[in-house]
Design an enzyme around this catalytic site. Sequence first.
Site, short mmCIF file in Angstrom:
data_model
loop_
_atom_site.label_atom_id
_atom_site.label_comp_id
_atom_site.label_asym_id
_atom_site.label_seq_id
_atom_site.Cartn_x
_atom_site.Cartn_y
_atom_site.Cartn_z
CB SER A 1 -0.91 0.01 1.23
OG SER A 1 -0.16 -0.29 2.40
NE ARG A 2 1.55 2.84 4.95
CZ ARG A 2 2.48 2.74 5.93
NH1 ARG A 2 3.48 3.58 6.00
NH2 ARG A 2 2.36 1.78 6.83
CB SER B 1 17.12 -4.03 7.06
OG SER B 1 17.74 -2.82 7.48
CE1 TYR C 1 12.75 -3.14 10.32
CE2 TYR C 1 15.12 -2.76 10.32
CZ TYR C 1 13.91 -2.79 9.65
OH TYR C 1 13.87 -2.48 8.31
CB ALA D 1 16.79 -10.13 16.15
CE LYS E 1 13.12 -5.89 7.93
NZ LYS E 1 12.20 -6.25 6.82
P1 NAP Z 1 6.50 1.62 5.11
O1 NAP Z 1 6.51 2.77 4.17
O2 NAP Z 1 6.31 1.86 6.57
O3 NAP Z 1 5.40 0.57 4.60
C1 NAP Z 1 5.20 -0.61 5.29
C2 NAP Z 1 4.23 -1.48 4.55
O4 NAP Z 1 4.10 -2.72 5.27
C3 NAP Z 1 2.84 -0.88 4.45
O5 NAP Z 1 2.30 -1.18 3.19
C4 NAP Z 1 2.07 -1.61 5.54
O6 NAP Z 1 0.68 -1.77 5.27
C5 NAP Z 1 2.72 -2.97 5.50
N1 NAP Z 1 2.53 -3.73 6.72
C6 NAP Z 1 2.95 -3.45 7.98
N2 NAP Z 1 2.56 -4.40 8.84
C7 NAP Z 1 1.88 -5.33 8.10
C8 NAP Z 1 1.25 -6.55 8.40
N3 NAP Z 1 1.22 -7.03 9.64
N4 NAP Z 1 0.64 -7.22 7.40
C9 NAP Z 1 0.66 -6.75 6.13
N5 NAP Z 1 1.25 -5.60 5.79
C10 NAP Z 1 1.86 -4.90 6.76
O7 NAP Z 1 7.86 0.79 5.01
P2 NAP Z 1 8.95 0.68 3.86
O8 NAP Z 1 10.05 1.61 4.20
O9 NAP Z 1 8.33 0.71 2.52
O10 NAP Z 1 9.51 -0.78 4.20
C11 NAP Z 1 9.23 -1.92 3.41
C12 NAP Z 1 10.20 -3.02 3.83
O11 NAP Z 1 11.53 -2.55 3.63
C13 NAP Z 1 10.10 -3.39 5.30
O12 NAP Z 1 10.27 -4.78 5.46
C14 NAP Z 1 11.27 -2.65 5.93
O13 NAP Z 1 11.72 -3.25 7.11
C15 NAP Z 1 12.28 -2.73 4.81
N6 NAP Z 1 13.33 -1.71 4.87
C16 NAP Z 1 13.03 -0.39 4.78
C17 NAP Z 1 14.06 0.54 4.85
C18 NAP Z 1 13.83 2.02 4.73
O14 NAP Z 1 14.80 2.79 4.94
N7 NAP Z 1 12.65 2.48 4.41
C19 NAP Z 1 15.38 0.11 5.03
C20 NAP Z 1 15.63 -1.26 5.13
C21 NAP Z 1 14.60 -2.15 5.04
P3 NAP Z 1 -0.47 -0.72 5.73
O15 NAP Z 1 -0.03 0.63 5.31
O16 NAP Z 1 -1.66 -1.20 4.99
O17 NAP Z 1 -0.65 -0.85 7.20
#
Ligand code: NAP
Length: 249
Positions: A15-16, A143, A156, A158, A160
């Site tokens: 979604s995001r 991550s 977090y 752990a 990842k």
């Molecule tokens: P984000 O913008 O916060 O988006 C998180 C997404 O995960 C949203 O679509 C949310 O859905 C969904 N979500 C959360 N809990 C959920 C659940 N229990 N069941 C189903 N969907 C769930 O995060 P992002 O930055 O895009 O991160 C995406 C992935 O990349 C994550 O695994 C994060 O740990 C990893 N990551 C991100 C970064 C960074 O710097 N951004 C760095 C390293 C790794 P809703 O909106 O519908 O609640």
Amino acid sequence: MSELKGKSALVTGSSRGIGRAAAIALAKEGALVFVNYFNSEDKAREVAHLIKSGGGDAVAIQADVSKPGEVARMHKEVHDRVEGLDVLVNNAGIHQHLKSWDLKNEDWDEVIATNLTGVFGCSRAFIPDMIRGKWGRIVNVSSVIAYLGTDHEVHYAASKGGVVSLTKSLALELAPHGIRVNAIAPGYIDTDMVSFASKDEERHYLSKVPLGRLGKPSEIADAVVFLCSDRSSYITGQVIHVNGGLAML
Ligand code: NAP
């Protein structure tokens, strides 16, 4: 390019942020995309609408990936539309900015259940489809923190790190079935997840990134598409680091 024409793909948490970009990118390659969301129904429907208005196909599906019963329902909803799933991107994730001594058991459980058990649960649900089809791609989003550690969210980190180990073991199990399993370890990517940082904190983080900027969600999506395409045909059990040089591993 239409590398994934005729294939179906589920992107958890699309979604995001990164998941949204991955869903749009996979749809551009011709895949029918299932846009999983947890709370953000409007945003997920908007992603599906965007894909359809660009000539692709997409279906929004609500499910909390941390709950096995909801993953089972999502599996059924996917099967209402297709015989089997071809591509699974385990992207859904949460983080909590907390010191280890302030973590409650519930905080630990919630992060592990979403970020690690969710990856396992979705994989377990859809692997039989891929084995039947003798073709599959699983891309798990880990991550850079799995490698560097962090001083503010040990659960977090752990979770990842667990995703990396899970990726390697699934890759070994599934290689004989024509299924490749890889992970991506993003650095700091410009999404809601990093919006907790103040301007000062952001400057501090960026000072450690040789390329001097946050990554874009589309730059992770490009790696997802690569790992799902034939251009990565000899790559499995690997982690691709997309982090602007923050960690050279
Ligand atoms: P984000 O913008 O916060 O988006 C998180 C997404 O995960 C949203 O679509 C949310 O859905 C969904 N979500 C959360 N809990 C959920 C659940 N229990 N069941 C189903 N969907 C769930 O995060 P992002 O930055 O895009 O991160 C995406 C992935 O990349 C994550 O695994 C994060 O740990 C990893 N990551 C991100 C970064 C960074 O710097 N951004 C760095 C390293 C790794 P809703 O909106 O519908 O609640």
